[in-house]
Design an enzyme around this catalytic site. Structure first.
Site, PDB file in Angstrom:
ATOM      1  N   VAL A  11     -44.369 -16.058  -3.026  1.00 27.11           N
ATOM      2  CA  VAL A  11     -44.024 -17.469  -3.226  1.00 27.11           C
ATOM      3  C   VAL A  11     -42.526 -17.710  -3.065  1.00 27.11           C
ATOM      4  O   VAL A  11     -42.086 -18.595  -2.341  1.00 27.11           O
ATOM      5  CB  VAL A  11     -44.470 -17.935  -4.637  1.00 27.11           C
ATOM      6  N   THR A 121     -47.232 -19.684 -10.741  1.00 27.74           N
ATOM      7  CA  THR A 121     -48.404 -20.288 -11.376  1.00 27.74           C
ATOM      8  C   THR A 121     -48.446 -19.848 -12.836  1.00 27.74           C
ATOM      9  O   THR A 121     -48.482 -18.654 -13.126  1.00 27.74           O
ATOM     10  CB  THR A 121     -49.679 -19.853 -10.645  1.00 27.74           C
ATOM     11  N   PHE A 152     -48.666 -24.780  -3.417  1.00 23.52           N
ATOM     12  CA  PHE A 152     -50.050 -24.787  -2.926  1.00 23.52           C
ATOM     13  C   PHE A 152     -50.140 -24.067  -1.588  1.00 23.52           C
ATOM     14  O   PHE A 152     -50.963 -24.400  -0.745  1.00 23.52           O
ATOM     15  CB  PHE A 152     -50.558 -26.233  -2.812  1.00 23.52           C
ATOM     16  N   LYS A 154     -50.957 -21.311   1.189  1.00 23.03           N
ATOM     17  CA  LYS A 154     -52.019 -20.336   1.422  1.00 23.03           C
ATOM     18  C   LYS A 154     -51.420 -19.188   2.230  1.00 23.03           C
ATOM     19  O   LYS A 154     -50.688 -19.439   3.196  1.00 23.03           O
ATOM     20  CB  LYS A 154     -53.177 -20.939   2.232  1.00 23.03           C
ATOM     21  N   PHE A 249     -63.538 -24.798   2.645  1.00 27.99           N
ATOM     22  CA  PHE A 249     -63.900 -23.920   1.521  1.00 27.99           C
ATOM     23  C   PHE A 249     -65.400 -23.900   1.246  1.00 27.99           C
ATOM     24  O   PHE A 249     -65.845 -23.790   0.110  1.00 27.99           O
ATOM     25  CB  PHE A 249     -63.088 -24.266   0.268  1.00 27.99           C
ATOM     26  N   TYR A 251     -67.317 -21.708   3.169  1.00 34.43           N
ATOM     27  CA  TYR A 251     -67.739 -20.551   3.963  1.00 34.43           C
ATOM     28  C   TYR A 251     -68.266 -19.462   3.034  1.00 34.43           C
ATOM     29  O   TYR A 251     -67.526 -18.921   2.209  1.00 34.43           O
ATOM     30  CB  TYR A 251     -66.585 -20.028   4.831  1.00 34.43           C
ATOM     31  N   GLY A 253     -69.800 -15.785   1.955  1.00 39.40           N
ATOM     32  CA  GLY A 253     -69.441 -14.431   2.365  1.00 39.40           C
ATOM     33  C   GLY A 253     -69.352 -13.485   1.194  1.00 39.40           C
ATOM     34  O   GLY A 253     -70.040 -13.658   0.179  1.00 39.40           O
ATOM     35  N   CYS A 260     -54.417 -14.891  -6.081  1.00 36.56           N
ATOM     36  CA  CYS A 260     -54.324 -16.220  -6.706  1.00 36.56           C
ATOM     37  C   CYS A 260     -55.642 -16.646  -7.342  1.00 36.56           C
ATOM     38  O   CYS A 260     -55.736 -16.784  -8.558  1.00 36.56           O
ATOM     39  CB  CYS A 260     -53.867 -17.242  -5.680  1.00 36.56           C
ATOM     40  N   LYS A 263     -57.172 -14.280 -10.183  1.00 33.08           N
ATOM     41  CA  LYS A 263     -56.237 -14.162 -11.322  1.00 33.08           C
ATOM     42  C   LYS A 263     -56.073 -15.509 -12.039  1.00 33.08           C
ATOM     43  O   LYS A 263     -56.102 -15.584 -13.265  1.00 33.08           O
ATOM     44  CB  LYS A 263     -54.913 -13.660 -10.751  1.00 33.08           C
TER      45      LYS A 263
HETATM   46  C1  UGA Z   1     -54.948 -19.968  -2.740  1.00 31.57           C
HETATM   47  C2  UGA Z   1     -55.031 -21.493  -2.597  1.00 31.57           C
HETATM   48  O1  UGA Z   1     -55.883 -21.816  -1.508  1.00 31.57           O
HETATM   49  C3  UGA Z   1     -53.631 -22.087  -2.366  1.00 31.57           C
HETATM   50  O2  UGA Z   1     -53.709 -23.492  -2.321  1.00 31.57           O
HETATM   51  C4  UGA Z   1     -52.704 -21.651  -3.513  1.00 31.57           C
HETATM   52  O3  UGA Z   1     -51.386 -22.118  -3.331  1.00 31.57           O
HETATM   53  C5  UGA Z   1     -52.666 -20.145  -3.580  1.00 31.57           C
HETATM   54  O4  UGA Z   1     -54.014 -19.651  -3.771  1.00 31.57           O
HETATM   55  C6  UGA Z   1     -51.801 -19.748  -4.749  1.00 31.57           C
HETATM   56  O5  UGA Z   1     -52.153 -20.067  -5.885  1.00 31.57           O
HETATM   57  O6  UGA Z   1     -50.728 -19.191  -4.533  1.00 31.57           O
HETATM   58  P1  UGA Z   1     -54.734 -17.931  -1.007  1.00 31.57           P
HETATM   59  O7  UGA Z   1     -54.900 -17.026  -2.184  1.00 31.57           O
HETATM   60  O8  UGA Z   1     -53.658 -17.648  -0.035  1.00 31.57           O
HETATM   61  O9  UGA Z   1     -54.501 -19.457  -1.489  1.00 31.57           O
HETATM   62  O10 UGA Z   1     -56.093 -17.872  -0.200  1.00 31.57           O
HETATM   63  P2  UGA Z   1     -57.296 -18.869   0.118  1.00 31.57           P
HETATM   64  O11 UGA Z   1     -57.148 -19.385   1.482  1.00 31.57           O
HETATM   65  O12 UGA Z   1     -57.476 -19.841  -0.972  1.00 31.57           O
HETATM   66  O13 UGA Z   1     -58.517 -17.848   0.113  1.00 31.57           O
HETATM   67  C7  UGA Z   1     -58.881 -17.148  -1.068  1.00 31.57           C
HETATM   68  C8  UGA Z   1     -60.103 -16.310  -0.854  1.00 31.57           C
HETATM   69  O14 UGA Z   1     -61.243 -17.133  -0.711  1.00 31.57           O
HETATM   70  C9  UGA Z   1     -60.090 -15.420   0.393  1.00 31.57           C
HETATM   71  O15 UGA Z   1     -60.583 -14.151   0.036  1.00 31.57           O
HETATM   72  C10 UGA Z   1     -61.029 -16.108   1.351  1.00 31.57           C
HETATM   73  O16 UGA Z   1     -61.664 -15.203   2.217  1.00 31.57           O
HETATM   74  C11 UGA Z   1     -62.016 -16.727   0.387  1.00 31.57           C
HETATM   75  N1  UGA Z   1     -62.713 -17.906   0.934  1.00 31.57           N
HETATM   76  C12 UGA Z   1     -62.006 -19.030   1.241  1.00 31.57           C
HETATM   77  C13 UGA Z   1     -64.090 -17.879   1.093  1.00 31.57           C
HETATM   78  O17 UGA Z   1     -64.768 -16.870   0.804  1.00 31.57           O
HETATM   79  N2  UGA Z   1     -64.719 -19.009   1.584  1.00 31.57           N
HETATM   80  C14 UGA Z   1     -64.047 -20.129   1.892  1.00 31.57           C
HETATM   81  O18 UGA Z   1     -64.694 -21.100   2.307  1.00 31.57           O
HETATM   82  C15 UGA Z   1     -62.661 -20.151   1.729  1.00 31.57           C
END
Ligand code: UGA
Length: 432
Positions: A11, A121, A152, A154, A249, A251, A253, A260, A263
């Protein structure tokens, strides 16, 4: 503005580099001297698209600096961001030791007015504690304000997220603090909301928990799809077209990972309990997520019969594409569970191999995906990196021992293509 960014983790480093790119002068601080030395020699400790170039550009323009000297960095800045780690304790509660430590050090370094902003956070009410800690250690009675400004970003698209945010949340309770933050973010021309500090803190936890809920919800529906003979991709598309729900969001799997969502979910559950309300909904979200990994393992086992002595090829180690981050990555749990059953693991990831090597033993890390699938009894897809979708799957078919794919990320929209090559294809909630 002159900005001090304390903590050059994910971050802090991204935010610091982006603020420098906007024309501010940013001093990034970290206690880890090795990290600061490598940043000062132009090496980025994390892989994030565009970050290394951005850091190099801002350093060259003399707008971005790295140091271990917190006192000096605070002295030279008007705005001080706290972006240190808040790792989970055994029971899931956020460990705020570093936040307290840094607050004390900031207080001892105060010589003129500063705006101190929590970027990490943190649970609701942390702002109060930061303020209290600074007051207790502010011997010279220097004026200061505390504000909350959750991030926020990613991983994998962090720079773009910073430059084009959906919204900016400013938790500030004095006009001076509010004005400084509004000025800082003005160049982004983004939707901005100003709230009190506690509301800003809650927005962050509630947002990540809602995202986690969406993922667990669609994973639960994918399990119903499998039993009913429906297809989760079709169902998610139909559901997501409702604007109130949205297509992102959804998807299905192997579940969410990263440092993030898992935790923050645990920390939010804990802080809510402390506040006298049990967020049961989030406990279910968490358990559905854990179950997805077990479901994936069961699919591997059901198709290999005896696991002991088999070779499994793992494609993808990072918790999602475009990052080398393996923290709480489902792949790690899957690999550990398979190793415990006596499975031989071959693995490949385009970016996360070095980090995985430090976390896993007895894994044959391969230099490319084709060597990773050679002689495999099963190919398991754990991360939806583009290169996996675009592999020469006919070549893969010739290399494997058994033509079996277990796809934990549903990377093929049309499974027929892969089935027609001669693979047995198992996915998550798909009609095959
Ligand atoms: C997440 C949030 O999306 C951010 O907005 C936030 O700022 C960040 O945490 C944080 O608190 O710092 P991030 O951890 O980078 O971001 O990843 P995401 O894109 O949210 O994905 C998280 C997990 O969910 C991944 O393992 C991804 O594969 C999974 N995922 C995501 C799914 O299984 N299905 C989906 O539809 C979307």
């Amino acid at each position: 503005m002159n900005i001090c960014m304390i903590g050059t983790g994910y971050v802090g480093l991204v935010t610091g580099a982006c603020f420098a790119n906007l024309g501010n002068k940013v001093i990034c601080v970290d206690i880890d001297k090795t990290k600061i030395d490598s940043l000062n020699s132009g090496i980025c400790p994390i892989y994030e698209p565009g970050l290394e170039e951005l850091v190099a550009r801002s350093r060259k323009a003399k707008r971005l600096f790295f140091t271990t000297d917190l006192k000096d960095a605070v002295k030279k800045s008007q705005v001080v961001f706290i972006a240190v780690g808040t790792p989970p304790k055994e029971d899931g509660e956020a460990d705020l030791t570093y936040i307290e430590d840094v607050s004390r050090q900031i207080a001892q370094s105060l010589t003129s007015y500063k705006l101190i902003i929590e970027k990490s956070t943190v649970p609701v009410e942390t702002g109060n504690w930061i303020e209290h800690t600074i007051k207790m250690n502010n011997k010279r009675k220097v004026k200061f304000d505390v504000a909350s400004n959750p991030e926020f970003l990613k991983e994998g698209s962090a720079i773009d997220d910073f430059m084009h945010p959906d919204r900016i949340v400013i938790g500030a309770e004095s006009k001076r603090a509010k004005d400084i933050l509004l000025k800082l973010y003005k160049p982004l021309k983004a939707t901005t909301i100003v709230t009190d500090i506690k509301s800003a803190e809650l927005i962050k936890h509630a947002s990540n928990s809602f995202l986690a809920t969406k993922i667990s919800f669609i994973n639960a529906i994918s399990n119903i799809c499998e039993r009913a003979g429906a297809d989760i991709l079709e169902v998610a598309k139909g559901v997501g077209l409702d604007k109130r729900i949205g297509k992102d969001f959804l998807y299905a799997g192997a579940g969410f990972g990263g440092f993030c969502l898992p935790k923050d979910l645990d920390a939010f559950i804990r802080i809510s309990e402390k506040l006298g309300y049990s967020l049961e909904i989030l406990k279910i979200v968490r358990s559905i997520n854990e179950d997805q990994k077990k479901i994936l393992l069961k699919k591997i086992e059901n198709n290999l019969w005896i696991l002991k002595g088999k070779t499994v090829s793992i494609l993808g180690l990072s918790f999602k594409p475009e990052t080398d981050d393996i923290r709480f990555a489902p792949s790690i749990d899957i690999i550990k569970a398979l190793l415990a059953e006596g499975v031989k693991i071959k693995a490949f990831d385009p970016k996360a191999m070095e980090k995985a090597k430090g976390k896993l033993t007895n894994v044959d890390f391969c230099s490319d995906p084709y060597s990773a699938v050679k002689n495999a009894d099963c190919v398991v897809i754990m991360t939806e990196w583009k290169i996996f979708k675009n592999l020469d799957w006919k070549r893969v078919k010739k290399l494997v021992k058994q033509p079996l794919i277990v796809d934990g990320r549903n990377i093929f929209e049309d499974p027929k293509k892969i089935i027609n090559i001669g693979f047995k294809y198992i996915a998550m909630g798909r009609k095959i």
